[in-house]
Design an enzyme around this catalytic site. Sequence first.
Site, mmCIF file in Angstrom:
data_model
loop_
_atom_site.group_PDB
_atom_site.id
_atom_site.type_symbol
_atom_site.label_atom_id
_atom_site.label_comp_id
_atom_site.label_asym_id
_atom_site.label_seq_id
_atom_site.Cartn_x
_atom_site.Cartn_y
_atom_site.Cartn_z
ATOM 1 N N ASP A 197 0.828 -1.211 0.000
ATOM 2 C CA ASP A 197 0.000 0.000 0.000
ATOM 3 C C ASP A 197 0.856 1.252 0.000
ATOM 4 O O ASP A 197 1.829 1.352 0.750
ATOM 5 C CB ASP A 197 -0.893 0.033 1.250
ATOM 6 C CG ASP A 197 -2.263 -0.542 0.965
ATOM 7 O OD1 ASP A 197 -2.312 -1.679 0.463
ATOM 8 O OD2 ASP A 197 -3.270 0.151 1.241
ATOM 9 N N ASP A 234 -9.647 3.004 -8.665
ATOM 10 C CA ASP A 234 -9.625 1.695 -8.036
ATOM 11 C C ASP A 234 -9.630 1.813 -6.510
ATOM 12 O O ASP A 234 -8.901 2.626 -5.941
ATOM 13 C CB ASP A 234 -8.334 0.989 -8.507
ATOM 14 C CG ASP A 234 -8.283 -0.466 -8.126
ATOM 15 O OD1 ASP A 234 -9.253 -1.182 -8.394
ATOM 16 O OD2 ASP A 234 -7.251 -0.892 -7.559
ATOM 17 N N GLU A 260 -14.713 3.209 -7.764
ATOM 18 C CA GLU A 260 -15.018 1.863 -7.298
ATOM 19 C C GLU A 260 -15.042 1.919 -5.778
ATOM 20 O O GLU A 260 -13.995 1.991 -5.140
ATOM 21 C CB GLU A 260 -13.965 0.852 -7.761
ATOM 22 C CG GLU A 260 -14.350 -0.562 -7.369
ATOM 23 C CD GLU A 260 -13.167 -1.478 -7.044
ATOM 24 O OE1 GLU A 260 -13.374 -2.696 -7.028
ATOM 25 O OE2 GLU A 260 -12.054 -0.989 -6.797
#
Length: 554
Positions: free
Chosen positions: A171, A201, A243
Amino acid sequence: MIKDLWYKNAVFYCLSVGTFMDANADGIGDFQGLMRRLDYLHGLGVTAIWLMPFQKSPGKDDGYDICDYYAVNPAFGSLGDFVEFTHGAAQRGIRVIIDLVVNHTSIEHPWFQEARRDPNSKYRDWYIWSKKRPPHAEEGMVFPGVQKATWSRDPVAKQWYFHRFYKFQPDLNTSHPDVQAEILKIMGFWIQLGVSGFRMDAVPFVIGTKGADVRKPREQYDMLRSLREFLQWRVGDSIILAEANVLPRTDMQYFGDDGDRMHMMFNFQVNQNLFYALAAADTRPLVKAMKKTEQRPASGQWGIFLRNHDELDLGRLTKKQRQRVFDAFGPNPEDQLYNRGIRRRLAPMLNGDRRRLELAYSLMFTLPGTPVLRYGDELAMGDDLSLPERTGCRTPMQWSTEPNGGFTKNGKPVVPVISDGPYGYPHVNAADQRRDPQSMLNWTERIIRMRKEVPEIGWGEFEILKTGDQAVLAIRYDWRNNSVLFLHNFAEEPREIEFSEGIKDRMGNLLVNLLSEEHSQADKNGRHRVCLEGYGYRWYRVGGLDYLLKRSKT
Ligand code: GLC
Ligand code: CA
């Protein structure tokens, strides 16, 4: 509301360059090939392409693991090819939005490589580290069953790093100002090369707080406004499609009360309940989901989809509802994935039943929002469950009866083309279907053409009408002095329903059928009686076909 908001009445088509068309015969699709198929997409009538990740990547998560944000994966072509493609699309009036995958990088990204090697590197802080193994290292996995943890030990740094997704996707520290500046730079780069925006995303994870001491991430919604602001300064009509599979009560945080955050969001709530309705012939939870997601700023829009490139996530349904969908559409262990979803394509889920396919797509085109099709759905393509995880529904496009479905001249495509069984390319392909007026392809082309002429769906307000039958959904849209009305019968048996249009002070006792000759005239009490065949659907205009003469300016 300004009428320039192009995404309000658009038809999106999602594809990945690697599985569309292989021009240089190396077994993997490329931009050259995609460009040669732009006329096909133009003919189909789609108005926007959502292009899946194509940047440089080791390809362990189908490109969702990027190692250079500013380069095209050489297998797909060059930056020059990319610009030729966006130009070719623009010439045909087709917009392109691309995936923006900035929650994480690939473990092979030079930023991570430098970060792990050198504690003093400026990139160290671009990722999330912990000296000790965090106590909740085995919680919060996105891919349960495949992904073992969200923290892994890096042997080079000799520390633990955080990865919400697979281990090879560390991440990014998205709260760090330098990382945020880099994200804007990435957006600015691609916007300059001709895209109209981004499918962003994993948004909740991008804006969530991260760290070894974070048990429950807190969303930093302000970040969304900064992204929006930057984008609109650069190119005013570009958009972000988020998303974010979140609960309806936080939807407005993503859209922003003043419509100052995300332009679009996928409607996961409606998606899951729609599948329940298809499985159980019970529209009540779907209606609830529609009402819960009704509120949105005037400039905000839902993306309505059936299947996407991931598993059909059923995590928001109750246990009983979820089981019902599993029983109907994915009863076998190999159909299911991550303890929450089905990894099949739509056509095999519905047993290839044309009536049900039409019902499902008719819904996708008429539920509140903008439809998002997936490549191959216009042919009712199938899946290959012998491929791992989500790859099963990511097989190459089936163009013709020629070897490998005309996708490639290479004998061994990187992802195999479906060649056997009822969904193999000898049976399911674009070339055959275009010769057949009744094919799924030609049905889809006709329905897209009609959908574009019904802007009421994307722009208007909706109302659910009482039909007295939970298997039948009746929905009406009103916009600029015009109304349209849609009926969908989720049951296998024919259903006769009675309803009124529900419009006060307007003489609209005729419903003109937009798809066939069968119109409906109300009785003297203003009631319509319609007999729907099993899985039947109707698209009506209220009043008559003089609607364009009646449309008001505001
Ligand atoms: C999103 C994508 C999925 C990908 C993941 C990690 O959920 O839809 O395909 O694996 O993000 O980037
Ligand atoms: Ca190729």
